[in-house]
Design a protein around this motif. Structure first.
Motif, PDB file in Angstrom:
ATOM      1  N   GLU A 220      -4.886  -3.017   5.623  1.00  0.00           N
ATOM      2  CA  GLU A 220      -4.138  -2.664   4.422  1.00  0.00           C
ATOM      3  C   GLU A 220      -5.056  -2.794   3.209  1.00  0.00           C
ATOM      4  OE1 GLU A 220      -0.899  -5.410   4.159  1.00  0.00           O
ATOM      5  OE2 GLU A 220      -2.185  -7.120   3.705  1.00  0.00           O
ATOM      6  N   GLY A 221      -4.697  -2.075   2.174  1.00  0.00           N
ATOM      7  CA  GLY A 221      -5.511  -2.080   0.973  1.00  0.00           C
ATOM      8  C   GLY A 221      -5.037  -3.127  -0.015  1.00  0.00           C
ATOM      9  N   VAL A 222      -5.957  -3.606  -0.854  1.00  0.00           N
ATOM     10  CA  VAL A 222      -5.633  -4.515  -1.956  1.00  0.00           C
ATOM     11  C   VAL A 222      -6.336  -3.967  -3.191  1.00  0.00           C
ATOM     12  CG1 VAL A 222      -5.897  -6.852  -2.857  1.00  0.00           C
ATOM     13  CG2 VAL A 222      -5.474  -6.509  -0.414  1.00  0.00           C
ATOM     14  N   ILE A 223      -5.544  -3.671  -4.201  1.00  0.00           N
ATOM     15  CA  ILE A 223      -6.113  -3.010  -5.378  1.00  0.00           C
ATOM     16  C   ILE A 223      -5.708  -3.750  -6.650  1.00  0.00           C
ATOM     17  CG2 ILE A 223      -6.098  -0.864  -6.746  1.00  0.00           C
ATOM     18  CD1 ILE A 223      -5.362   0.590  -4.054  1.00  0.00           C
ATOM     19  N   GLY A 224      -6.666  -3.955  -7.527  1.00  0.00           N
ATOM     20  CA  GLY A 224      -6.387  -4.519  -8.856  1.00  0.00           C
ATOM     21  C   GLY A 224      -7.021  -3.609  -9.889  1.00  0.00           C
ATOM     22  N   LEU A 225      -6.299  -3.319 -10.974  1.00  0.00           N
ATOM     23  CA  LEU A 225      -6.789  -2.331 -11.930  1.00  0.00           C
ATOM     24  C   LEU A 225      -7.090  -2.938 -13.298  1.00  0.00           C
ATOM     25  CD1 LEU A 225      -4.286   0.543 -11.075  1.00  0.00           C
ATOM     26  CD2 LEU A 225      -6.634   0.291 -10.258  1.00  0.00           C
TER      27      LEU A 225
END
Ligand code: ADP
Ligand code: MG
Ligand code: ZN
Length: 482
Positions: A7-12
């Motif tokens: 699964e992906g983990v994204i922080g912007l």
């Protein structure tokens, strides 16, 4: 191993350029596109001895966004120097906020597959933008670069999310919602091409069920929603490929090449900057008191998510409709003004989402500048409702109404489009049609009831679409049967 196990983990990290008239630490104009270096002074050129003075409006805007994102507004915050050398940064450091930013620990809700999802916001801080380098010529032909400091010290807010985002699509939903919030607050124009709303994306992958975060890479300066989605998708696949192949993801900054649809390493951790942050000695710690925060709180408009929820409960609209209507404050205002005059929300919503939006888009006009006013749209809907014209005619004249901004009533009269609701007139036409098609009449009476549509079509043709459809159907059925 299959990729579905990951699964992906994204922080912007988003940079939003603020709509102040002047820069963050001097009185120079923030206008986009002036003659190079015409919006400059000793302070934003970083000349020795020049001192920064904080623009109060920037603090207003930061507090505004902080409140909209449910953050703690820190009554004391500190500006810091972020040191690095680049020709577009004349002081050799950027004034930013580091350990004590003005806003912390908030959140932004988005709609994901019909449910609300909360993305936590770690911090919002104020900082100055850098100037711009203009590269001339090519490496081979003794190239050179010019520097334009007009953008130097233009105010920015940096909004950093927690790594709560799981997919590229979700990242785009978060960014669109954040952009809408900024537009609703009227503190940023949201223009991605001009760079007033730009995003750096941090992304890692991990095996499902694992709670530790994987090693992340950072994708820089993504200036369209499409690029953000594509580069994140590519990068997640690449990282999974590295792990599945037995390798390790390296923490690094990567750039997205849109033509190839791939990301490339720009700099690794070894070359990562050590910014040697320290508190900015030329600016006092910033304190905001309760009154200041309360004053801003009172000025907050209804925000997109609140508006969507209200449109659903108050006007009974489906989520599909409210997402479109509330995505643009002007469009939402247009809708509410129209239902004030024609209180049938779903009908109004349908006309706005189809006819009006089509015309606005093709003419590239904003709802506020629509030549067809809410009053005229309401008038058109009344004409249809009371049977003066048919829906079909309403749709046919819509583009002309939009372009000419004349009142629907006068256009309908001028063009003689009044719906025929006079029984005797319709019956006369029906009789003529029946005389002309004896075979079809016999077939109908013999059981081919589907032919009703054929007769409706013939009468409509004769009346140029003006026969009241409900009345026509009734009269025709009665006449054919009897
Ligand atoms: P830095 O101080 O190095 O810039 P931050 O802690 O401020 O790091 O995080 C920057 C951004 O990266 C934040 O949006 C955060 O959510 C995100 N982030 C941090 N760790 C990860 C990770 N392992 N995977 C994906 N995103 C991450
Ligand atoms: Mg950071
Ligand atoms: Zn200046």
């Amino acid at each position: 191993m299959d990729h579905g196990e990951f699964e992906g983990v994204i922080g912007l990290e988003v940079h939003a350029q603020l709509l102040t008239d002047t820069k963050i630490f001097c009185g120079c104009s923030t206008k986009f596109g002036g003659e190079p270096n015409s919006h400059t002074c000793p302070t934003c050129m970083g000349l020795p001895g020049a001192l920064p003075v904080l623009n109060k409006k920037v603090v207003d805007f930061a507090v505004k966004l902080g409140l909209a994102l449910h953050c703690d507004i820190n009554r004391r915050s500190i500006f810091a120097r972020k040191n690095y050398y680049y020709p577009d940064l004349p002081k050799g450091y950027q004034i930013s906020q580091y350990e004590e930013p003005i806003c912390t620990d908030g959140y932004l809700d988005i709609y994901l597959d019909g449910n609300k999802k909360r993305i936590r916001v770690k911090r919002v801080h104020m900082e100055e933008d850098a100037g711009k380098l203009v590269h001339e010529g090519t490496i081979e032909s003794s190239s050179y670069s010019l520097v334009d400091y007009n953008r130097s010290s233009v105010p920015l807010l940096e909004i950093v999310s927690e790594p709560d985002i799981e997919t590229p699509g979700e990242a785009v939903l978060y960014l669109k919602m954040l952009r809408d919030v900024l537009l609703y607050l009227e503190i940023c124009d949201g223009n991605m091409e001009e760079g007033s709303f730009r995003c750096d994306a941090n992304v890692s992958v991990r095996k499902k069920g694992v709670s530790d975060l994987g090693t992340r890479t950072e994708l820089k300066n993504l200036n369209s929603f499409r690029f953000i989605e594509r580069s994140l998708a590519y990068e997640m696949e690449r990282q999974i490929g590295v792990i599945v192949g037995g390798g390790e993801v390296v923490q690094e900054t990567r750039l997205f090449n849109a033509e190839e649809g791939a990301t490339y390493s720009m700099r690794g951790k070894e070359e990562a900057h050590d910014y040697r942050y320290f508190p900015e000695p030329d600016l006092l710690p910033l304190t905001v008191d309760d009154q200041w925060v309360d004053r801003i709180r009172q000025s907050l408009p209804e925000l997109p998510m609140e508006k969507m929820d209200r449109f659903m409960t108050e006007h009974g609209l489906p989520k599909y409709d409210v997402e479109i209507l509330a995505s643009d404050k002007e469009l939402a205002d247009y809708f509410e003004e129209t239902i004030g005059l024609f209180p049938e929300p779903k009908t109004v919503s349908n006309w706005i989402m189809t006819e009006l939006l089509r015309e606005l888009k093709s003419g590239n006009v904003s709802p506020k500048r629509s030549p067809l006013s809410p009053a005229n749209l309401a008038e058109l809907l009344v004409l249809i409702k009371d049977g003066t014209i048919s829906i079909k005619i309403g749709k046919e004249i819509f583009p002309e109404l939009f372009r000419s901004s004349v009142s629907p009533k006068s256009l309908v009269e001028k063009k003689g489009l009044l719906q025929i609701s006079d029984e005797s007139a319709i019956v006369a036409t029906i009789d003529r049609v029946i005389d002309r098609f004896p075979k079809e009449v016999a077939d109908f009476r013999g059981g081919k009831e589907k032919l009703l549509g054929f007769f409706v079509g013939q009468v409509m043709k004769e009346t140029k679409g003006k026969a009241n459809p409900k009345l026509l159907n009734e009269l025709l059925a009665r006449r054919l049967k009897g």
